[in-house]
Design an enzyme around this catalytic site. Structure first.
Site, PDB file in Angstrom:
ATOM      1  N   PHE A  83       0.804  -1.221   0.000  1.00 21.72           N
ATOM      2  CA  PHE A  83       0.000   0.000   0.000  1.00 21.72           C
ATOM      3  C   PHE A  83       0.835   1.268   0.000  1.00 21.72           C
ATOM      4  CE2 PHE A  83       0.875  -0.358   4.559  1.00 21.72           C
ATOM      5  CZ  PHE A  83       1.092   0.971   4.915  1.00 21.72           C
ATOM      6  N   CYS A 133       9.639   1.602   3.567  1.00 20.41           N
ATOM      7  CA  CYS A 133      10.593   0.578   4.003  1.00 20.41           C
ATOM      8  C   CYS A 133      12.009   1.144   4.063  1.00 20.41           C
ATOM      9  CB  CYS A 133      10.547  -0.633   3.077  1.00 20.41           C
ATOM     10  SG  CYS A 133      11.176  -0.331   1.421  1.00 20.41           S
TER      11      CYS A 133
END
Length: 498
Positions: free
Chosen positions: A149, A281
């Protein structure tokens, strides 16, 4: 209510599974769309369509594929603002941040435009008496991508442009939380002239994922997401004979040396720690200042910056940070803040009580800053994926290095210093896949490759760049000799080139 459907064989196809997922605007908490969740049979249909399209696409000259990719790049550039608005509406990130995401995706498409050169093999004449040899990289067949997402446009663009440029056909299973950007980009892909069936989009949950991981006609799977799911994708896919690259989670540290410019380091931590509400990330979630004096100076710089963060919806052009993606994720992030305080970390800036007038139902979390975090604390060990920055004080460089090397994740890291020797030693000794020297978010450019180490990447190939071409192709080597060069009589010894 808008209904988001699959795209199979060049057509919009509504799922008839009877299962749906709600899509929300995270700034308001209101439902913005309804997403049909594909059944196993519907995913299998998409795979069959992709398989049928593969032979003709495989035989399409790379130069012709490249021309379509050039057109696709032009359309993406012209529609970047439209794509960014779709991202912000369902993800919540600021418009400028969404534009940056689109730009980094376009860079990979630009790299894929060079596919005629990227697929060139090697040739050697007279490797033996009248014997020539050459190598070739050939496509795999049907490739699947499962995307997260947090980058609904960029990560898919890291996957399928290179894959289809290499001659594969592709099944994309995007996140259920923010699927609209994918569909906008799919329309542009079609407009660029790619044949029906080359790219197919199926929306779904674990039921759809499991079909992609087990179906015999899917030859490779690319995944980006959390480490537990990455490990599941890798183990399940490889057990079914597939090539798999599965990129997982991260806990990215940034060492701040005593000689660093503290204002530059603090600014870098703000952007890397709080940009996109920390839902990256490659976000820096741990600052590691060396020595108490350095730590005190850094914290002194950070506190007012975190307190002054401009938080708002994407429609606010002054906003520096938006909401997190869902109500469930907001509760998770708030739970981590609770846990950090409970375990004894010093909470310097508390984002739990943040509320924005007119957007009280939005999924906003204020910028949060912890000091004196230790490596045994939950907020240090686990990926929070929210606007929470932890300061872990290290007594020296070796302790800081060990902190990073001992952590289970090895995605990205950075060091801020003026010392070239320290920087060079850091780059050599650190056990992390992507390293920044005075660069807080060292995401490689498109003609390198993106990938971490340890439990941040499962598989042998990083994503996009040269590694992306290798992942999406397999090597074939051909050795040739014509009748005039063949000696009479059978040869029973193992062949040599003497």
């Amino acid at each position: 209510m808008e209904r988001i459907n699959n795209a199979i064989g060049g057509r919009e196809v509504a799922s008839n599974s009877g299962r749906v997922a709600a899509v929300y605007n995270p700034a308001t908490g209101e439902q913005s769309a309804e997403l049909g969740l594909s059944s196993a049979a519907e995913v299998a249909e998409a795979i069959a369509v992709a398989k049928a399209a593969f032979p003709e696409w495989r035989d399409t000259p790379p130069l012709k594929r490249a021309r379509m990719m050039f057109k696709f790049k032009e359309l993406l550039t012209a529609n970047a603002d439209r794509i960014a608005r779709a991202i912000s509406k369902e993800h919540g990130k600021t418009h400028d941040d969404a534009l940056g995401e689109v730009a980094r995706g376009i860079e990979v498409v630009e790299y894929a435009c060079g596919i005629p050169s990227l697929l060139k093999g090697e040739f050697a004449r007279n490797v033996g008496p009248a014997i020539d040899s050459y190598s070739d990289r050939q496509p795999l067949g049907v490739v699947a991508g499962i995307t997260p997402f947090n980058f609904p446009a960029m990560v898919p663009l890291w996957m399928y442009p290179i894959s289809v440029a290499c001659g594969n056909t592709f099944i994309l299973k995007p996140s259920e939380r923010d699927p609209s950007a994918v569909m906008v980009v799919y329309e542009l892909f079609k407009e660029a002239g790619f044949p029906d069936g080359v790219l197919n989009v199926v929306h779904g949950d674990k039921e759809a994922v499991d079909v992609l991981l087990t179906h015999p006609d899917v030859k490779a799977v690319s995944f980006v997401g959390s480490t537990p799911i990455a490990e599941y994708v890798y183990s399940t896919g490889t057990a079914h004979g597939k090539r798999v690259q599965a990129l997982g989670g991260a806990k990215n540290h940034m060492i701040v040396m005593p000689d660093a410019d503290m204002d530059q380091a603090a600014d870098a931590l703000m952007g890397a720690g709080y940009g996109s509400a920390g839902e990256r990330c490659m976000a820096v979630s741990v600052a590691v200042p060396i020595g108490e004096k350095t730590a005190d100076k850094l914290v002194e710089k950070l506190i007012p910056r975190v307190q002054a963060l401009k938080i708002g919806p994407a429609t606010d052009s002054d906003a520096e940070m938006g909401p997190v993606v869902t109500e469930q994720h907001k509760r998770k992030v708030l739970g981590y803040i609770d846990q950090g305080e409970k375990e004894g970390a010093e909470l310097l800036v508390d984002g739990r009580g943040f509320s924005l007038q007119g957007y009280e139902n939005g999924y906003f979390v204020g910028g949060t800053l912890f000091d004196r975090v230790t490596k045994d604390m939950t907020i240090y060990k686990e990926e929070i994926f929210g606007p929470v920055l932890s300061v872990v004080r290290a007594s020296g460089y070796e302790e800081a290095l060990s902190l990073i090397n001992d952590h289970e994740y090895g995605n990205g890291t950075a060091i801020f210093t003026r010392d070239g020797d320290a920087a060079r030693a850091f780059a050599d000794r650190i056990e992390v896949g992507m390293v920044g020297i005075n660069v807080p978010i060292p995401v490689p450019v498109a003609y390198f490759s993106f990938g971490g180490w340890k439990r941040s990447l499962f598989g042998d190939h990083s994503i996009y760049g040269p590694e992306g071409v290798r992942f999406n192709t397999r090597l074939k080597t051909v050795t040739t000799r014509w009748p005039a060069g063949i000696k009479e009589g059978a040869v029973y010894t193992f062949p040599s080139m003497d």
